[in-house]
Structures are given as C-alpha cells and as structure tokens.
Design a protein around this motif. Structure first.
Motif, short mmCIF file in Angstrom:
data_model
loop_
_atom_site.label_atom_id
_atom_site.label_comp_id
_atom_site.label_asym_id
_atom_site.label_seq_id
_atom_site.Cartn_x
_atom_site.Cartn_y
_atom_site.Cartn_z
N TRP A 67 27.84 46.36 11.62
CA TRP A 67 29.15 46.98 11.84
C TRP A 67 29.78 47.37 10.50
N ALA A 68 29.70 46.46 9.53
CA ALA A 68 30.27 46.74 8.21
C ALA A 68 29.57 47.92 7.55
N VAL A 69 28.24 47.96 7.67
CA VAL A 69 27.50 49.08 7.09
C VAL A 69 27.86 50.38 7.79
N GLY A 70 27.96 50.34 9.13
CA GLY A 70 28.32 51.55 9.87
C GLY A 70 29.69 52.08 9.49
N MET A 71 30.66 51.17 9.38
CA MET A 71 32.00 51.59 8.96
C MET A 71 31.99 52.10 7.53
N GLY A 72 31.17 51.45 6.69
CA GLY A 72 31.06 51.90 5.31
C GLY A 72 30.46 53.28 5.19
N LEU A 73 29.50 53.57 6.06
CA LEU A 73 28.91 54.92 6.05
C LEU A 73 29.95 55.97 6.43
N LEU A 74 30.77 55.64 7.42
CA LEU A 74 31.82 56.58 7.83
C LEU A 74 32.84 56.80 6.70
N ARG A 76 32.04 56.57 3.61
CA ARG A 76 31.25 57.04 2.46
C ARG A 76 31.25 56.04 1.31
N GLU A 77 31.15 54.77 1.64
CA GLU A 77 31.09 53.74 0.62
C GLU A 77 29.67 53.69 0.03
N PRO A 78 29.53 53.73 -1.28
CA PRO A 78 28.20 53.77 -1.92
C PRO A 78 27.30 52.60 -1.53
N VAL A 79 27.86 51.39 -1.41
CA VAL A 79 27.03 50.23 -1.11
C VAL A 79 26.39 50.35 0.27
N SER A 80 27.12 50.91 1.25
CA SER A 80 26.56 51.09 2.59
C SER A 80 25.46 52.14 2.58
N TRP A 81 25.65 53.20 1.84
CA TRP A 81 24.62 54.23 1.76
C TRP A 81 23.38 53.70 1.05
N ARG A 82 23.56 52.87 0.03
CA ARG A 82 22.40 52.27 -0.64
C ARG A 82 21.65 51.33 0.29
N PHE A 83 22.39 50.57 1.11
CA PHE A 83 21.78 49.67 2.10
C PHE A 83 20.89 50.47 3.05
#
Length: 269
Positions: A67-74, A76-83
């Motif tokens: 969920w955190a990664v999905g929200m981060g992608l929305l 555009r957080e760099p850490v989520s995109w790197r994950f």
C-alpha cells in the motif's frame, strides 16, 4: 480420512512450509510424489495453483508495504519507484530464461535424483556463504544498486534446477552482494510474486488441456490452495525472525540431511 484428501492436505502443507524457506518447494513436491506414489502428471495443475496460495500469504502479511509503495508511486516518490524498479529488474532474467528453457526444465522435474543432489549442494553452498559474507551494507530493497539487483535476478535462475530453491538462491545471492539478512529474505518474498505469477501463467498456457479437465478436481485444488495459504502465513513470520537472529545454517543442515536421506531411499526402494 480418504487417502486422496490426505494427499491434498499433505501437499498443501509441504508447499506452504517450503515455498519461502531456502529448501526448495518444487524439490519437496517432486520427492513427495515419489514417496506417496501418486502420478505427478495428474497433479501438475494442483501443484501450480497451490503455489498461488503461498504467494497470497505474502500479499496479506505485507499489505502495508504494498500500500505504501502504491501510494508512493502515485505521489512520484523516488523510493517507491526504486522499489518497483528493483523488483522488475530482478524478475526479468527468470522471465526470459525460464521461457527459453521451459522444455528442458520440464525434463528435470521428472528427476528426483537431481533434487537430492541439489539439496546437498545447496546446503553446502549456504554454509560456505554464511561464513564468507561479512559486508552487509544495504538495508532496504530500494537501496540496492541496479547492477546488483540484476545479478540477484540471474542468480535466482539457478532455481530452475529442481532442488536448488528459488528463495535460497535469491537470498544467498543477495547476501553475497551486500544485502543484510532480513532485507534479503523479504526481497525473496516480494520477488516471488512476479516470478511465481509468471511461472503459473506459463504453465496454464502450456497445459491448457489440464485447466479444463482438472483431473484432481477443483474442490481438491481449492482445499490445497487454502492449506498452502494458511501454512505460509505462519512460516513467513517465523522465518524472518529466525534468520534475523540465527542465520540460515539450520536450513543448510536440513538440506544436507534430507538430500542424503532421499538418495538412500531412492537407491533402495
């Protein structure tokens, strides 16, 4: 209890126990077919589908991470995109090589002796790697450099030999490349999702006749799925806590003992 349903439950337990441990779930299912004497080809679709039960356990246990990664992608957080990038990069080698070598892999799945020797060799490799690895500089999946992630993906491909263990190859590869134990284990869990979904999709495409016939029965497949899911839920939590404190040596010794026992049993049966 009816022998058929006892086999269903036992195979579900084996899958749930071994999918995420570095001991090879495929290898154990192959040895189980030899030990229990059932026709492995008849149960091929069953074995494919119950793997998804174990994968679902990862999604349930780590839903906050996803969920955190999905929200981060929305956002555009760099850490989520790197994950996400690291998971996709690590998945690509197995996708390409698995598709290219699928027919050869199918041949190996019918060789229990290969499983036994792979269990022993893998156990020895884990003991050696555990002693050699000192540098553990990466403490998050998003922190692992791209080149090392790709290398982990190629190392995972060793698990196409039954008995090697997908999780074992991934975790040991990550350790050798500087990833700390807990992160290596969790990376293996997350990487299992695209890897096993891809492998399942390929099996469903290649064995379409078994999809419609479901020789084992869809009720049995559903039961095996649920058993695998519930057992995997328990195993994943226990496994992460164990390796964080004690490392992987217990699984290495188990592999060696199980492999030797399998060779002896296969030789005298």
């Amino acid at each position: 209890m009816d022998l058929h349903y006892l086999t269903v439950i036992l195979l579900g337990i084996v899958e749930g126990l071994t999918e995420f441990l570095p001991v090879s779930s495929t290898g154990h299912l192959i040895l189980a077919s030899e030990l229990l004497g059932y026709d492995a080809s008849t149960w091929a679709m069953f074995n494919v589908v119950i793997q998804l039960g174990a994968i679902l356990a990862v999604v349930v246990l780590y839903w906050r991470t996803f969920w955190a990664v999905g929200m981060g992608l929305l956002r555009r957080e760099p850490v989520s995109w790197r994950f996400l990038r690291n998971l996709l990069i690590a998945f690509m080698p197995s996708a390409v090589i698995g598709l290219a070598l699928h027919d050869y892999i199918e041949i190996l799945l019918g060789a229990p002796q290969v499983v036994a020797w792979a269990l022993i060799a893998g156990g020895i490799a884990i003991l050696l790697i555990e002693r050699a690895v000192k540098d553990q500089r990466f403490h998050g999946i998003a922190d692992i450099p791209t080149v090392r992630v790709l290398a982990i993906g190629f190392i995972q491909c060793l698990a196409m030999v039954p008995g090697v263990s997908r999780s074992g190859a991934t975790i040991m590869g990550a350790l050798m490349l500087g990833v700390e134990r807990r992160t290596a284990a969790e990376f293996s869990f997350f990487l299992a999702i695209p890897t096993m979904l891809g492998a399942t999709a390929l099996e469903l495409i290649k064995k379409g006749d078994q999809i419609t016939s479901a020789a084992v029965g869809w009720g049995s497949i559903a039961l095996g799925f649920v058993v695998s899911f519930l057992v995997a839920l328990l195993v994943i939590r226990w496994f992460v806590g164990l390796v964080s404190k004690h490392g992987f040596a217990p699984f290495a010794w188990y592999r060696i003992v199980a492999g030797v026992a399998a060779l002896i049993w296969l030789g005298v049966r």
